[in-house]
Design a protein around this motif. Sequence first.
Motif, short mmCIF file in Angstrom:
data_model
loop_
_atom_site.label_atom_id
_atom_site.label_comp_id
_atom_site.label_asym_id
_atom_site.label_seq_id
_atom_site.Cartn_x
_atom_site.Cartn_y
_atom_site.Cartn_z
N TYR A 129 64.41 99.47 11.99
CA TYR A 129 65.04 99.70 13.28
C TYR A 129 64.14 100.31 14.32
O TYR A 129 64.38 100.16 15.50
N ILE A 130 63.06 100.93 13.89
CA ILE A 130 62.08 101.37 14.89
C ILE A 130 61.45 100.13 15.53
O ILE A 130 61.40 99.98 16.75
N ARG A 187 51.93 99.01 6.98
CA ARG A 187 53.12 99.86 6.82
C ARG A 187 54.17 99.11 6.01
O ARG A 187 54.00 97.94 5.71
N PHE A 188 55.25 99.79 5.66
CA PHE A 188 56.22 99.14 4.78
C PHE A 188 57.62 99.70 4.97
O PHE A 188 57.80 100.75 5.58
N MET A 214 60.81 101.12 2.83
CA MET A 214 61.00 101.65 1.48
C MET A 214 62.14 100.97 0.74
O MET A 214 62.28 101.11 -0.45
N LEU A 267 56.99 110.22 5.56
CA LEU A 267 56.71 108.84 5.96
C LEU A 267 57.74 108.34 6.96
O LEU A 267 57.42 107.60 7.89
N ILE A 268 58.99 108.77 6.76
CA ILE A 268 60.04 108.35 7.70
C ILE A 268 59.89 109.10 9.02
O ILE A 268 59.96 108.51 10.09
N GLY A 325 57.28 107.58 11.14
CA GLY A 325 57.41 106.16 11.47
C GLY A 325 56.52 105.25 10.66
O GLY A 325 56.36 104.08 10.97
N PHE A 326 55.91 105.78 9.57
CA PHE A 326 55.09 104.92 8.73
C PHE A 326 55.98 103.99 7.93
O PHE A 326 55.63 102.87 7.59
N SER A 327 57.16 104.47 7.60
CA SER A 327 58.14 103.65 6.93
C SER A 327 59.48 103.91 7.60
O SER A 327 59.61 104.83 8.39
N SER A 328 60.49 103.10 7.31
CA SER A 328 61.76 103.31 7.98
C SER A 328 62.89 103.35 6.97
O SER A 328 62.75 102.90 5.84
N LEU A 329 64.00 103.90 7.40
CA LEU A 329 65.17 104.07 6.56
C LEU A 329 66.33 103.36 7.24
O LEU A 329 66.61 103.61 8.39
#
Lengths: 259, 401
Positions: free
Chosen positions: A52-53, A125-126, A128, B211-212, B215-219
Amino acid sequence: MIESQFQKAVEYISKKSDHLTLSNEQQLYFYCQFKQATIGDINTKSPPFYDYIGRSKWNSWKSLEGIDKVTAMTNYINYLTKVAPNWIDTTQTPAEPTAQSVFEEDDPQEQQQQDKNKMGPVISRFSMVDQETIDELNKNQKEDLSYWVSMNSIDKVKEMINEKSINERDEEGRTPLMWSCDRGLVDIAKLLLDSGSNVNSQDNEGMTPLHYACVCTHKEIIQLLLSYNADKSIKDNSDTLPIDLLDSSSDSELIKLLN
Amino acid sequence: MADNKQIVELLKKASKETPTHAFWDTQPVPKIADEVEQSGPIEFKTLDDVRKDPLGLPGLFEWVEIDVNSQTELQDLYTLLNENYVEDDDNMFRFDYSPSFLKWALQPPHYYKEWHIGVRVKETKKLVGFISAIPADVRVEDKVVKMVEINFLCVHKKLREKRLAPVLIKEITRRVNLKDIWQASYTAGVVLPRPVAVCRYWHRSLNPKKLIEVGFSSLPPKMTMSLMIKYYRVAEQLKNATMRKLEKKDCESATALLNQYLSKYRVAPTFTTEEFWHWFEPRENVMTCYVKVDSDNKVTDIFSYYNLPSSIIGNQKHKTLKAAFSFYNVATTTTIKELIDDALLVAKKEEFDVYNCLDIFENDKFFKDLKFAVGDGNLQYYLYNYSTPLKHSSEIGLVLL
């Protein structure tokens, strides 16, 4: 020249960390105007919906389709002038005046291309969470109060708070307050507490808001909950106290608070 | 991963989308669409063909050699890279190679200082460009090729339009050629003519919260961070309880073990004991290497990773993302999965936020079980002046820093 002023504004923003704090919305505004000013209309595919970013960035850029580069540069500069009226003074005293005079003005678009043509390693990047899980989650997605808490949308939260929704549970038995504690959203958590949210409710696993805050080591949330008389002696269904969930590297101050 | 034909199709497509490779078309590298069936050099030259004086630079600039043993020169290089090196597509992160890392990476046995090439502004002496080569013996299929590894090509952001990068590449080529070496290996995130393999990064989260936050990864919405944190907790105890840091006395058997292991890959380096010790000696905040030995004190298992943080651009709370990058791993008395599980534990103890790993070697065997997630970045491997058929990522046994 607008280009050189734009370049300076971009530079100012990129070095901003010491003297300027931007909200997510402000960052997004600069992001999309920058993209429109340097590249033009959006030329990438929409990121997957779980990112969503990425999505919000993509959407913001997309919304500028058709706007010409000079307008985008102007928007960028004007907005910066609004949030940091003195920015231009800062950039007029460059740290290395001699070096400055050596360099010609950049063509931002060219810089963009050059960036991409580089040898060397790459930053990857990834997400999760895998696609299957996300699909499953989205199937039953209700846009209830907990949803807007999890999205950190305080305006929506204010709009939807009422006596019924404040302690409404999702399918896992979580309340909106638990969501705000999980996400570390201090303002929203305070709002929910002040609106009568139960500080000691337990979800299907027996976890309280304090359990959530402890798993995630959100210090400010833990302090907030304790100031609202959260019970630190409640155990969850696996017989675990909030304090047992703290990360092993947590500071002693936190451990003291919870003992 | 797609098979080779599909990859070639993708490469052709990618090459159409990117502007013409004005520079690379003049270099001894295969064209993207070339069908390559045999391995070997593309062009043969002799020392007589190599120009003896450096390439021309615009009048404001001068060539310099960077002496990384000088604190001030090392600092100049560190600053150049820290402010101008590789960023992600959204310009949120930039690699932050530490000074001690650079000293290590640039000075393996038999390195040449004249291969640490800098470009300075004459008037101010500001360092605005860099490129490096280090010697390496890399086996391609069944032939060991004496070559160099090219790395740290960096041009100051304000000079990107000056087309300095091709000049740096030509100059390093010239200086390498002067030592009678004609091949090189390098990597890039972009598709250039022409990859030897297309590889992808996988990531194992060690600090999901951070990481969240950065902004390296997203939730996704309605997925709790608590669940992520519990899910990514690592073991408390080593699976291989006797694993310990590499010591000098392990070198001989460890080198033999590693070379033996690497022989099954189609592109892989060979190490002398001296080189092995240089690359694997544990160095704080640079290299972590653990081994397991048998009753004769012979090394049977090795894991190693290097420390390559990234600066987080414009984040108030966090300045650095601490990433471990998988280096060379060999498992003979344990499984590769248990070995890497131990590496994750050690990396977590060393406070890394994420453990990164390419899908080279046999790495895809443990990705799923050890909770790695696929990344969004491809890394292409390249050889200069050497053509060889396209390889699957799992046939690559070479790591470039």
